[in-house]
Structures are given as C-alpha cells and as structure tokens.
Write a protein that holds these residues in place. Sequence first.
Motif, mmCIF file in Angstrom:
data_model
loop_
_atom_site.group_PDB
_atom_site.id
_atom_site.type_symbol
_atom_site.label_atom_id
_atom_site.label_comp_id
_atom_site.label_asym_id
_atom_site.label_seq_id
_atom_site.Cartn_x
_atom_site.Cartn_y
_atom_site.Cartn_z
ATOM 1 N N ASN A 228 0.273 14.996 -36.123
ATOM 2 C CA ASN A 228 0.226 13.544 -35.982
ATOM 3 C C ASN A 228 1.020 13.064 -34.772
ATOM 4 O OD1 ASN A 228 -0.732 10.991 -36.916
ATOM 5 N ND2 ASN A 228 1.294 10.548 -37.740
ATOM 6 N N VAL A 229 0.772 13.685 -33.621
ATOM 7 C CA VAL A 229 1.389 13.225 -32.383
ATOM 8 C C VAL A 229 0.307 12.670 -31.464
ATOM 9 C CG1 VAL A 229 3.178 15.002 -32.612
ATOM 10 C CG2 VAL A 229 1.262 15.365 -31.027
ATOM 11 N N VAL A 230 0.741 11.841 -30.527
ATOM 12 C CA VAL A 230 -0.116 11.364 -29.450
ATOM 13 C C VAL A 230 0.542 11.742 -28.137
ATOM 14 C CG1 VAL A 230 -1.113 9.345 -28.317
ATOM 15 C CG2 VAL A 230 -0.990 9.429 -30.809
ATOM 16 N N CYS A 231 -0.166 12.517 -27.315
ATOM 17 C CA CYS A 231 0.277 12.831 -25.954
ATOM 18 C C CYS A 231 -0.727 12.180 -25.007
ATOM 19 C CB CYS A 231 0.327 14.340 -25.736
ATOM 20 S SG CYS A 231 1.600 15.196 -26.680
ATOM 21 N N SER A 232 -0.314 11.115 -24.336
ATOM 22 C CA SER A 232 -1.258 10.326 -23.555
ATOM 23 C C SER A 232 -0.643 9.917 -22.218
ATOM 24 C CB SER A 232 -1.667 9.082 -24.343
ATOM 25 O OG SER A 232 -2.791 8.462 -23.779
ATOM 26 N N GLY A 233 -1.462 9.972 -21.163
ATOM 27 C CA GLY A 233 -1.024 9.488 -19.864
ATOM 28 C C GLY A 233 -0.050 10.395 -19.147
#
Length: 411
Positions: A228-233
């Motif tokens: 449940n992680v977000v790695c963005s940009g």
Amino acid sequence: MGIEDHVHGVHAQDSARRDFLRKSSRLVVLAAGSAALPAMAGAILSKQLPPDLLETSASTGVFVPPTRARGSAILNVRNYGAFGDGVHDDTAAIQRAINALPSTGGTVVIPAGTYMIDAVKNIRLRSLMHLQIDHEAKLVARPNAADRYYVINAYKVNDVEISGGQVIGERDKHLATTGEWGHCVMVRGCKRVTVRDMRMANGWGDGLSVGAADGTTTVLSEDVVVANVVCSGNRRQGMTIGRSKNVRVYDSEFSYTGGIKPSCGIDIEPDLVGTSITDGVLIQNCWIHHNDSNGVQVYKEVENVTIQGCKIEYNLGYGVLGLTASNGQILNNDFLHNRLYGVGLRAGTAGYSVNGNTFRNNKTLYFGVTNTTTTPITVTGTSTTTNPKTTWHLEVSTDSVVSVGTNYYAQ
C-alpha cells in the motif's frame, strides 16, 4: 493536478487499504468463457503461488503486511527537538529519538507536520524499530547538490517497519545536474523489513530502492515486504529491486517516473551483474502506469519473479520487459495502452509462463491510443492469423524459451 496532489489526494492517507485498491481502478479480467477474477490482493489462485506468500486477512481478503519484532518503548520526535514547521532542519532531532531507543528497540513517532531533512546526512534507522509517521506528516528533503542521498536510510539492520505519511525528494529544487541516486527511502543489506502505507515522491533518483550492502562480504536484503505505497513522480525509478532475496510488493502504485534512464515503474535489476542475483520477487495487485519507459523491467541476473493481478497501462515502453531473466510467471494482469508491447521477453529469457492476462490496445506507437470496449478473444499460445494478432501484444525473441498459455486479446 500536481504530483504531490496526486500522491496525497487520489490515495488519501486515511483511506483503508481496500479503498486504495478500489481507487486504483484495477480492471477485473473479463473474457469469453472466463470468470471474473477477484480484485482483492489476497484473492489469488492458491495453486499459482507458494503458501508462504498467501498472507491475507480472513475477513477482508486483503494482504496484511507483517509486523516486525521490536520492544515496547515509544518515543516522540517532538520530545527530542523536532519542530515539524517546514522551516527548521529536523534531521538531528529525529536521529536523536532513534538513537535514544533502548537495546530492545521500539517505536519512534513522527506527528503531523512538515519536517525538513538533510538527506545527505539522512535519517539512519536501527534494528528492532518502527518509524511511525503520522498520515499528516511529510519528510521533505532540503535542496542539495549531491549525486546520492537518502531521506530515510535502513542499512544493515533487521526487523524494521516504516509506515505512514509522505517522503518527498527535491528533484525540482536539486542544486546540480549529475547523479541518479537521490532516493526517498533506501533499504540496503537488511533483513525482515516492512514498508507500508506511505507515499514517496519527487526523488532525484528512486522513490524506494532495495538492494545489497557491500564490504568485506556482500549482504543481500532479505524478506522485504512493501504494501500500500505510492511511488510517483520520481526521476529514475518508482522502485528498484536490486540484489536481494524474497521481496514482495502488494497493493501499490508506481507512476509518472521520468527524467533519467531507466525511468521504469519497477526495475528489478542487480546493480553488479555477475556477482550475485536477485531471487524471488512477487509483484501483486499493483497499478503501474504513465512511466517514461517500461512498467516493470526484469533485467539480467534475476530469477523467480511473479507478476500477478496488476494493472499495467500507459507506459512509454513495454508493460513488462524481461531481458535474460530466468524462471518467472506473468499471470492474470491487465496490459493496456502501453507504447510498445504489453509483454516483451527478449535476449535469452527462459522459464517464463504468460497466462490468464488480458491485453488491450498495446503497441500504441503503431496503432495509437484507442478506448474500444470490444470483447477480448481467447487465444492459447501465439497466433499471427487471429484479429487481433497476439504478436501485436506479445514480443518473444527467438532465443527465449517461454510458455504462452491462454490469454485474452483486444485491439
């Protein structure tokens, strides 16, 4: 909408993991004569993965990341001089709290606020600890000119958990032009680590990197769970999985990577090819999209990778690209609108099976992006006579030995 708004808004920190999965817009695979596959992380085909990978809640069917061993002490960084006001450098104060944990370890709490971090010095974790970041807290890297930095650094430690909040790099304010190793979170040479419920964005390098520590002997990272992680940009990769054993990634997003090659959502690649391998990776129920290169890259000395139940779309390379990779499974994924092929297995890749996937409107470099809702056709193996041809979605080089089972295709 900016990247930071996307990271914090689309996946609001206080939403449950099930809500995260719903908002990820994961497509349920629907094909002629096939049943709908469950959308939850734990609802997978039990015969396709070893039992030790099936760690889910009996009540929700959603993956429950493991809690690591640690003592009962709880320390608050505000009691060690942290301001969290977005102005003061809070690196030393947070480190004082970590260093003050007893030998049995415990939990260091970072309350809501904006904490400026000298990522060249970095926050160095210890064994037997939980870095518990409030969902309204941000750890923000101060601008620097270093080729390499880590906001949070877990190095040769064991039984560590990192959770909550946002870790933000400084790619938009970086003071130099060289380097590619400015990571939001680094896990190197560690055992039994859980990274969960976090957002990692705008790194000069990666959002999250997992690999080995070198010295007199090489220490691989082992038993690392990401959920449940977000790695963005981020500039180089959403996530790198280097020399390691048993890395599992669940219910997560890897998106909008770009700025320096490889620019993949997830790059599974040992950093010293030929000295040791990456063995045992599971990527399950993830949303991997809008990366400047491949969604997932499996590169060279890598064995036993399973990619299952993911939505992989709008990447400017392949959805999944394997190069000289050994023994893996690509199962029950949705591949949509990738600029090259949905899956490419090239340069001597062997022992891979491709089964139960839905491919729709890939190779957009040639066909353009379309959003038709045509019912997919069912094809076992490969075919150049069907419409669409499977070879519009799958690229398998002649020197690769792979098994293509039953998949579903629409153009």
